[in-house]
Each structure stands twice: as structure tokens, then as C-alpha cells.
Enzyme design. Structure first.
Site, PDB file in Angstrom:
ATOM      1  N   GLY A 178     -11.576  -2.324 -11.835  1.00 51.05           N
ATOM      2  CA  GLY A 178     -12.600  -3.295 -11.495  1.00 51.05           C
ATOM      3  C   GLY A 178     -13.809  -2.687 -10.815  1.00 51.05           C
ATOM      4  O   GLY A 178     -14.931  -2.729 -11.343  1.00 51.05           O
ATOM      5  N   PHE A 222      -2.037  -9.031  -8.722  1.00 59.07           N
ATOM      6  CA  PHE A 222      -1.123  -7.921  -9.013  1.00 59.07           C
ATOM      7  C   PHE A 222      -0.735  -7.843 -10.485  1.00 59.07           C
ATOM      8  O   PHE A 222       0.282  -7.248 -10.832  1.00 59.07           O
ATOM      9  CB  PHE A 222       0.130  -8.007  -8.135  1.00 59.07           C
ATOM     10  CG  PHE A 222      -0.166  -8.183  -6.671  1.00 59.07           C
ATOM     11  CD1 PHE A 222      -0.914  -7.239  -5.981  1.00 59.07           C
ATOM     12  CD2 PHE A 222       0.279  -9.301  -5.981  1.00 59.07           C
ATOM     13  CE1 PHE A 222      -1.206  -7.396  -4.635  1.00 59.07           C
ATOM     14  CE2 PHE A 222      -0.012  -9.461  -4.632  1.00 59.07           C
ATOM     15  CZ  PHE A 222      -0.754  -8.507  -3.957  1.00 59.07           C
ATOM     16  N   LYS A 276     -13.086   6.300  -8.815  1.00 60.51           N
ATOM     17  CA  LYS A 276     -11.986   6.364  -9.781  1.00 60.51           C
ATOM     18  C   LYS A 276     -11.244   5.027  -9.866  1.00 60.51           C
ATOM     19  O   LYS A 276     -11.022   4.510 -10.950  1.00 60.51           O
ATOM     20  CB  LYS A 276     -10.999   7.470  -9.397  1.00 60.51           C
ATOM     21  CG  LYS A 276     -11.451   8.868  -9.804  1.00 60.51           C
ATOM     22  CD  LYS A 276     -10.342   9.885  -9.619  1.00 60.51           C
ATOM     23  CE  LYS A 276     -10.732  11.245 -10.213  1.00 60.51           C
ATOM     24  NZ  LYS A 276      -9.662  12.254  -9.949  1.00 60.51           N
ATOM     25  N   ARG A 327     -14.463   8.692  -5.218  1.00 55.12           N
ATOM     26  CA  ARG A 327     -15.227   8.425  -4.005  1.00 55.12           C
ATOM     27  C   ARG A 327     -14.793   7.072  -3.436  1.00 55.12           C
ATOM     28  O   ARG A 327     -14.641   6.094  -4.176  1.00 55.12           O
ATOM     29  CB  ARG A 327     -16.710   8.395  -4.349  1.00 55.12           C
ATOM     30  CG  ARG A 327     -17.628   8.323  -3.153  1.00 55.12           C
ATOM     31  CD  ARG A 327     -19.040   8.718  -3.582  1.00 55.12           C
ATOM     32  NE  ARG A 327     -20.015   8.506  -2.543  1.00 55.12           N
ATOM     33  CZ  ARG A 327     -21.165   7.877  -2.727  1.00 55.12           C
ATOM     34  NH1 ARG A 327     -21.477   7.404  -3.926  1.00 55.12           N
ATOM     35  NH2 ARG A 327     -22.011   7.739  -1.737  1.00 55.12           N
ATOM     36  N   ILE A 328     -14.583   7.047  -2.154  1.00 56.30           N
ATOM     37  CA  ILE A 328     -14.111   5.827  -1.505  1.00 56.30           C
ATOM     38  C   ILE A 328     -15.328   5.017  -1.064  1.00 56.30           C
ATOM     39  O   ILE A 328     -16.123   5.462  -0.241  1.00 56.30           O
ATOM     40  CB  ILE A 328     -13.195   6.178  -0.317  1.00 56.30           C
ATOM     41  CG1 ILE A 328     -11.964   6.951  -0.813  1.00 56.30           C
ATOM     42  CG2 ILE A 328     -12.799   4.918   0.447  1.00 56.30           C
ATOM     43  CD1 ILE A 328     -11.133   6.251  -1.884  1.00 56.30           C
ATOM     44  N   GLU A 343      -3.891   0.634  -7.715  1.00 51.25           N
ATOM     45  CA  GLU A 343      -2.487   0.766  -8.105  1.00 51.25           C
ATOM     46  C   GLU A 343      -1.839   2.076  -7.675  1.00 51.25           C
ATOM     47  O   GLU A 343      -0.621   2.146  -7.493  1.00 51.25           O
ATOM     48  CB  GLU A 343      -2.366   0.549  -9.613  1.00 51.25           C
ATOM     49  CG  GLU A 343      -2.663  -0.898  -9.950  1.00 51.25           C
ATOM     50  CD  GLU A 343      -2.928  -1.172 -11.414  1.00 51.25           C
ATOM     51  OE1 GLU A 343      -1.985  -1.538 -12.116  1.00 51.25           O
ATOM     52  OE2 GLU A 343      -4.088  -1.040 -11.858  1.00 51.25           O
TER      53      GLU A 343
HETATM   54 MO1  MOS Z   1      -3.047  -4.727 -12.526  1.00 44.50          MO
HETATM   55  S1  MOS Z   1      -1.041  -4.738 -13.000  1.00 44.50           S
HETATM   56  O1  MOS Z   1      -3.687  -3.887 -13.909  1.00 44.50           O
HETATM   57  O2  MOS Z   1      -3.526  -6.336 -12.518  1.00 44.50           O
END
Ligand code: MOS
Length: 736
Positions: free
Chosen positions: A542, A274, A694, A622-623, A698
Site C-alpha cells: 500500500g 489482515f 519497500k 526507507r521507513i 507483513e
Molecule cells: Mo495482506 S494478507 O496482503 O492483506
């Protein structure tokens, strides 16, 4: 080598990808990767490839990987909030059973903290452990006790007497500190001003001017931070739990002045991060001790230690001024946000920054400022800036809707920008209103009685609320290697980090899709700095960043390896690097969007708030894997409930430390707090990403707390502008 053109993006979209996938589809697929899910297309539900290892305990985490001759380090943290270490009584502790050494500012190896860190930002000098006798906050590491066993190390650490010269400290954060605040560009500009704000406010028929606060919050991943370090054949090897092994390896190399090639960091399974799992005290302490003792040393943080060593989200004090015509069209949007930082490092929580992309207005002023206090340095925490910022902005929008007598969704429709409201740049894609329309339909928003405080069910007052979500769409340069093995399988090697998101599985599907093979013929190796440079698991970037590199490698393999070609025993390997393709991207407003809906019940006699249901509809590219994507959205929304109603780290002004720095004193929403949450999405493939991704890590938390707070207003008629909305605040009837 391989660059991916925009044209490829459209042609690689196939199967049921990008369509709306209902929750029902996702749930029925949890029976296993059987039937239609076997092939593992992008867009089809697929259970995590390491899921079995995780539920059987075969997956090992950094704190439990065995090492021969392992010694254990235990950090000793300061019990004062400001001052100097006068003396450490190490002799008594060195005589205790099993104790090997005590490292502190008087004897620890020297490190260099003057280097450029992630995103060109200087690293937090807090990672320069034991370099001086100053104590800048409560819970600052002052010593590491190393012993043969973890228990011996802990007992000795708790017995170590440390004497301090105390100085007066200041941890009192409040909106009143704005006078001493300063602006600093963090990962985005601090202050952006367009148009004549005061003139537009003066010309407005309706003005909302309100202050909002959010408390200090802590990441609390389930897996505590842990690292083991050892020297092996002239190389430093670290087994860690982090969001990017290349990030940590690079910073350790800098800190210890080592050749980057001589540092290897691995992090195979990560129980949540996180934003908190970068380079922190535990890795540095483990490396110091392993260097001094010349044997493997592990350092694990306790839950309590994480409250001062893992970073946190700063509290914020925000002011929003909205000026609108009577029909709700915005003339002026001002958003100012204040956060605290430590005395040793500047960290900006850019609470106002996201407001730059949300709504059209003739004048747009946004500013994020900070004030230095004697506290630990805050850091990135899930949707840094957007999470607290959206609470203020989306609450203020709700207040404006009320004042104008306009439905909150209609108000957002009327202020939908054609281009970036401040930047003037085109949007990559912007499907915010589609999220609201679909959400309204699914939630049953139409026909809602806008009057507050008029629905009763026994002792409960009922209300519904909504809010918008957004998060930037980012990508970071990444390299990947892909091997066609002689046995007909494929191996992807990319230094990705799966912090619980399902990244490993997503990349398996991305590779299988381009290669047009079943997903079970693809294995993905991640979490090792020796795999080369790649994005961190951060900024929700990521899977987009790594997926891009994996796609490029798979396309290159298909080009260079004819169908049916003989594969030598060592396989055929191709490599990709996305730096050039990312550098060629046109400048655009790139964001994921979403709509959040909440229904709450409030007991005015006790102040209890129950969230009864939540719905989030997202336009987030796209999921790739509906199963793990839904986890991400629902997880973010759960954080939103937690932010709205529960989470609050309270600093004791007398000691400078936190009250109840543990999971008993700091309540994170648990099962009993979380109702049925539905998350779904609309078709929104990113036109510039080769897979259409995308990023979803978050955006799920953004706006969620505002939706709950807006529902509490609708239930009770009382605005709560300070989070969390505790029972005592409900009983006090508003701002308290
Ligand atoms: Mo997230 S707060 O960019 O690890």
C-alpha cells in the site's frame, strides 16, 4: 504522465530518513507533533493525523455511521457442513415484530460470479450469496433476515427454522492427504524445481528431514466486518470496512452486472483487516436487501460469524529436507507445503514459495499443494505463505545448525546467495546479514552457549532462538490527484486504505516532503472508490504503491506551478498514474528482510512457556514514519508469539464446525502474553522506489514463530514441529 526515474530516488532522500532510528527516538516523539517533529519529514516520527478522531470517538466506523431509514440485516448460517437446504420456515419469521423480508436461495436477486477478480484470479464464488440450495461448509450463509432494528433482525434470524438434507462431510486435514493433493498456480507458481535434489541429498554429509504443521488461524481484526448499502440517485452507495474500495466496488459491479461508474464504496476508517477485508458475504447481502427493499440496509458480522465468513489461514502440513556439507553449506533444499481449500474455490497458501529466495543451494525444490475439504475458503492472511512457510524452513535451518555444530547465524551467512537462488535475478537490495549482525549485537547473542536445556532459573528453563524474515516488495499501479489550494494548503486525493497501518499519515509525510512544506499544510483524502484507481492495502504494497503516485503528483505540481504563482480559488490540480513507471521496472528479486530473536522461559512441570523478550531488526526499505512503522513490526512480532504459542482453530470432525469460534475459545496473544518487544531497522532504501519504500505490513510476523520455537528447543532440548506449542505438547515432550 509523470514517470519517476531511479535518479529521483536518491535525490529525494534527505533528513534523518533511512538511518537507524532507535526505539527511544520513537517513544519520545509520542508526546505530540511538536518541536522537531512538526515539519513532518519522511523518516521523522509523526503521530497519526486521524489519531485524535480515533481516541475521541469522532472517527466513525462502517457499523456505526448513521443513515436515515436504515434497516438491519442479520445473516443466518448453516448448521450442517455439507448438504442441501430443503426448506426454510419463513412465514413464522415474517410475522415477527419489525421483520421486513427474508432473503434466501429461493427469492434472492441473481448475481454473476463468473468474472475475473483481483490479480487475475477468479473470485471466491462464496460471494455469490443465496444462488443455490447447496451447503459447502458449516457456517455457510443460507438466509438474511431484515428488520427495522438490529435486535429484531437477530431475534428473527435465530428463530428461523432451516431444514437440511445432510450429506457426509470431510474436514480432516492432515499430512496424510498429500496423496490426493493437487498443485495449482496461485499468485505464484506452485512447483519450482532446480537441480537434482536426490543426488545432492545423497552427496550431503548432513541431512535434516522433518515435518512441520501449523493450525487453521483466523484474522480477528478488532473491528468486525460491516457494510451499509443504499441506492441514491441511481447509484449504489456502500459504506464498508475494507482493504480497497475499488476492489470491492469492482466486484460488486460485476456481481450485480452494474456499470462500474454507478457503484461507489467508501471505507474511511478500518479497524484492521489482515487480508480478510475484501468482498465478502456482508456487502453482497446488504446490497441485495437494499435493492429489494429500496431503503438503506446494514449487515454487521458477529465475531462468531467471522469465523466462517471472513476467510482464514489454512492449516499447513510441510516437509523440509535440507542436505549440507559438514561445514553447513547447503547442497539441497526441498520444501513442500500442503493446505486445505473449500470445495467451491481454490486458494493456495504458498507455504514453500518464500524458500525460493532465502538460501543458496545446488538443488532447490519447492511445491505448494492443496486438498479440497468441506470447509470455508481460506484467504490471504498476514504474510500468506511466508508466515507458516518460514516456521518450517527457519526451524529446519536451526536443526541443521545444531546437527552441524554451527551457530545459526553463521549458518545463514554461509548460505547467503549472491543472486536469487532459483531465479538467478539480482536482488534489489538484500540486507539480511546486516539484520542478523545488528540483531546479534543488540540482543546479546554473541557468546551464547549452543547446548540446549542447560540454563535454569528456579523452575524455568531458559533459551534463546533466532530466525530470518522476508517478504516480497510489491507495487501496484495507482493514480493520485494533488491540489494546491488558494489558502496555501495542499489536498491529496488517492484511493488508499488505512487499515490501522498509519497509511494516511505516511502519505501526508511523503507529500509534504516533496512539496517542502510542513505536514500540517497537507490533507489526505482516502477510502473512496470515486477517488480513482489505486492499490489495495495488501501485499505490504500500500504505502509503496500510493507513495509512488503521491510523489509523482507532487513532483509534477512543483514542475508546473512556479514558486509564488497566484493560485485561483478552485486551486491547481495535477494527477499522476504510476502504471507506466511500474511497467518499466527491471525484473529483480525484491524483498524486505529481517532477523527475529526471542528469549523464552519454559516450566517443564506445567508446560508453560513465557516469551521474555523479543527483538526484530528489519531491512524493509526507507521507513516513512518510525512511530507507525514500529507499530507494524511489533504487531507482526506479536502475531508471531501468538502463532507460536496460542492461536489454533480446532475443527470438530463430527460437526465440521469449529470449537470455540470466539475470542474466548480462540486465544490471541493478549497483554499478559506479550513481553517487551523491540523492533528496529537498518538502512535499506529501495533503490528503485522514488521514496525508497519497500513495505512493512507483513515481514514482522515472518520467522517470529520459528524464533520462539527455536528458543524453546534451546531451553528444553525438545523440538516442537507442530504449532502452537501448547503446554500439553511441552509436557508430552515434542511432536504430539
Ligand atoms: Mo495482506 S494478507 O496482503 O492483506
Amino acid at each position: 504522465m509523470t514517470t519517476t526515474t531511479q535518479g529521483d530516488a536518491a535525490t529525494t532522500t534527505r533528513g534523518n530518513a533511512g538511518g537507524t532510528t532507535t526505539q527511544g527516538d520513537a517513544d519520545t516523539a509520542t508526546q505530540g507533533n511538536t518541536g522537531t517533529a512538526t515539519r513532518g519529514n519522511v523518516g521523522a516520527a509523526y503521530i497519526r493525523v486521524e489519531g485524535r478522531d480515533k481516541v475521541t470517538g469522532a472517527a466513525r466506523y462502517a457499523g456505526e455511521i448513521p443513515f436515515a431509514d436504515l434497516a438491519h440485516g442479520w445473516l443466518v448460517l448453516s448448521s450442517v457442513a455439507r448438504g442441501r437446504v430443503r426448506a426454510l420456515d419463513t412465514d413464522a419469521v415474517l410475522a415477527m415484530p419489525g421483520v421486513l423480508t427474508v432473503l434466501h436461495h429461493g427469492n434472492a436477486p441473481r448475481v454473476d460470479t463468473a468474472f475475473t477478480g483481483m490479480m487475475g484470479v477468479a473470485p471466491d464464488p462464496s460471494t455469490g450469496l443465496f444462488q443455490h440450495d447447496r451447503v459447502p461448509h458449516m457456517g455457510w450463509p443460507v438466509a438474511l433476515v431484515v428488520a427495522e432494528t438490529s435486535e429484531q433482525a437477530r431475534e428473527a434470524a435465530e428463530a428461523l427454522v432451516v431444514r437440511y438434507d445432510r450429506e457426509p462431510h470431510d474436514v480432516a486435514f492432515s499430512a496424510g492427504r498429500e496423496a490426493e493433493a493437487y498443485a495449482l498456480d496461485g499468485h505464484m507458481p506452485a512447483v519450482v524445481e532446480k537441480g537434482d535434489l536426490e543426488a545432492e541429498l545423497a552427496a550431503s554429509a548432513v541431512v535434516v528431514d522433518a515435518e512441520y504443521t501449523t493450525p487453521e488461524e483466523h484474522h480477528n481484526p478488532m473491528e468486525p466486518h460491516a457494510a451499509a448499502a443504499r441506492w441514491e440517485g441511481g447509484r449504489l452507495e456502500v459504506v464498508d470496512s475494507n482493504q480497497g474500495t475499488g476492489w470491492v466496488a469492482g466486484e460488486l459491479a460485476n456481481l450485480f452486472s452494474l456499470d462500474p461508474a454507478s457503484v461507489r464504496v467508501r471505507s474511511e476508517h478500518v479497524g484492521g483487516g489482515f487480508g480478510s477485508k475484501g468482498t465478502r458475504a456482508h456487502q453482497v447481502a446488504a446490497v441485495m436487501a437494499a435493492t429489494v427493499l429500496q431503503r438503506p440496509v446494514r449487515v454487521v458480522l458477529t465475531r462468531r460469524q467471522m469465523f466462517s465468513l471472513a476467510g482464514h489461514r489454512s492449516p499447513t502440513a510441510q516437509r523440509v529436507r535440507l542436505g549440507a556439507d559438514a561445514d553447513g553449506r547447503l547442497r539441497a533444499l526441498e520444501h513442500r507445503s500442503l493446505n486445505h481449500t473449500s470445495t467451491v474455490h481454490d486458494f493456495v497458501e504458498p507455504g514453500a514459495a518464500a524458500s525460493r529466495s532465502m538460501y543458496a543451494a545446488d538443488a532447490h525444490h519447492t511445491a505448494s499443494r492443496l486438498v479440497k475439504l468441506d470447509v470455508p475458503t481460506p484467504t490471504w492472511m498476514r504474510a500468506p505463505g511466508e508466515a507458516p512457510g518460514s516456521f518450517a524452513l527457519e526451524s529446519a535451518l536451526d536443526e541443521l545448525a545444531e546437527r552441524c555444530g554451527i551457530d545459526p547465524i553463521e549458518l545463514r551467512v554461509r548460505n547467503e546467495p549472491a543472486v536469487g537462488p532459483v531465479s538467478g535475478l539480482p536482488f534489489g537490495s538484500r540486507n539480511l546479514i546486516a539484520c542478523f549482525r545488528e540483531g546479534a549485537r543488540r540482543f546479546g547473542w554473541d557468546g551464547r552457549d549452543p547446548r540446549p536445556g542447560v540454563r535454569r532459573e528456579g523452575r524455568w528453563l531458559l533459551g534463546t532462538g533466532t530466525a530470518a524474515a522476508s517478504f516480497p516488495t510489491l507495487a501496484m499501479p495507482s493514480t493520485a490527484a494533488l491540489t494546491a489550494e488558494a489558502d496555501g494548503t495542499f489536498t491529496v486525493r488517492i484511493n488508499a486504505a488505512d487499515i490501522g497501518t498509519g497509511a494516511r499519515t505516511a502519505l501526508t509525510l511523503v507529500a509534504a516532503d516533496v512539496l517542502e512544506v510542513p505536514a500540517d499544510r497537507v490533507r489526505v483524502r482516502i477510502g473512496d472508490s470515486d477517488l480513482g484507481a489505486a492499490s489495495i492495502a495488501g501485499g505490504s504494497a500500500g504505502t509503496r504503491s500510493w507513495g509512488w503516485a503521491v510523489t509523482a503528483a507532487a513532483q509534477e505540481l512543483r514542475r508546473s506551478l512556479p514558486q509564488g504563482a497566484d493560485i485561483p480559488p478552485e486551486g491547481v490540480t495535477v494527477r499522476s498514474d504510476t502504471a507506466e513507471a511500474l511497467g518499466a521496472l527491471a525484473r529483480k528479486e525484491r524483498h524486505a528482510f529481517g532477523s527475529q530473536f526471542a528469549e523464552v522461559a519454559v516450566d517443564p512441570a506445567t508446560g508453560e512457556i513465557r516469551v521474555r523478550r523479543m527483538l526484530g531488526i528489519f531491512a524493509a526499505g526507507r521507513i516513512v514514519n518510525p512511530l507507525t512503522a514500529r507499530n507494524q513490526f511489533v504487531g507482526g512480532m506479536t502475531w508471531g508469539i501468538s502463532m507460536a504459542l496460542h492461536e489454533e482453530a480446532v475443527r470438530d470432525r463430527a460437526s465440521g464446525g469449529l470449537y470455540g469460534a470466539d475470542l474466548a475459545g480462540y486465544h490471541v496473544a493478549a497483554h499478559a502474553d506479550v513481553p517487551h518487544i523491540e523492533a528496529d531497522w537498518v538502512d535499506d532504501p529501495d533503490p528503485d522506489d522514488p521514496v525508497g519504500i519497500k513495505g512493512i505490513g507483513e515481514v514482522g510476523i515472518v520467522g517470529a514463530a520459528a524464533a520462539v520455537a527455536n528458543a524453546v528447543w534451546h531451553a528444553t532440548g525438545v523440538r516442537h514441529r507442530n504449532l502452537p506449542i501448547r503446554p500439553d505438547r511441552v509436557l508430552a515432550g515434542g511432536d504430539a
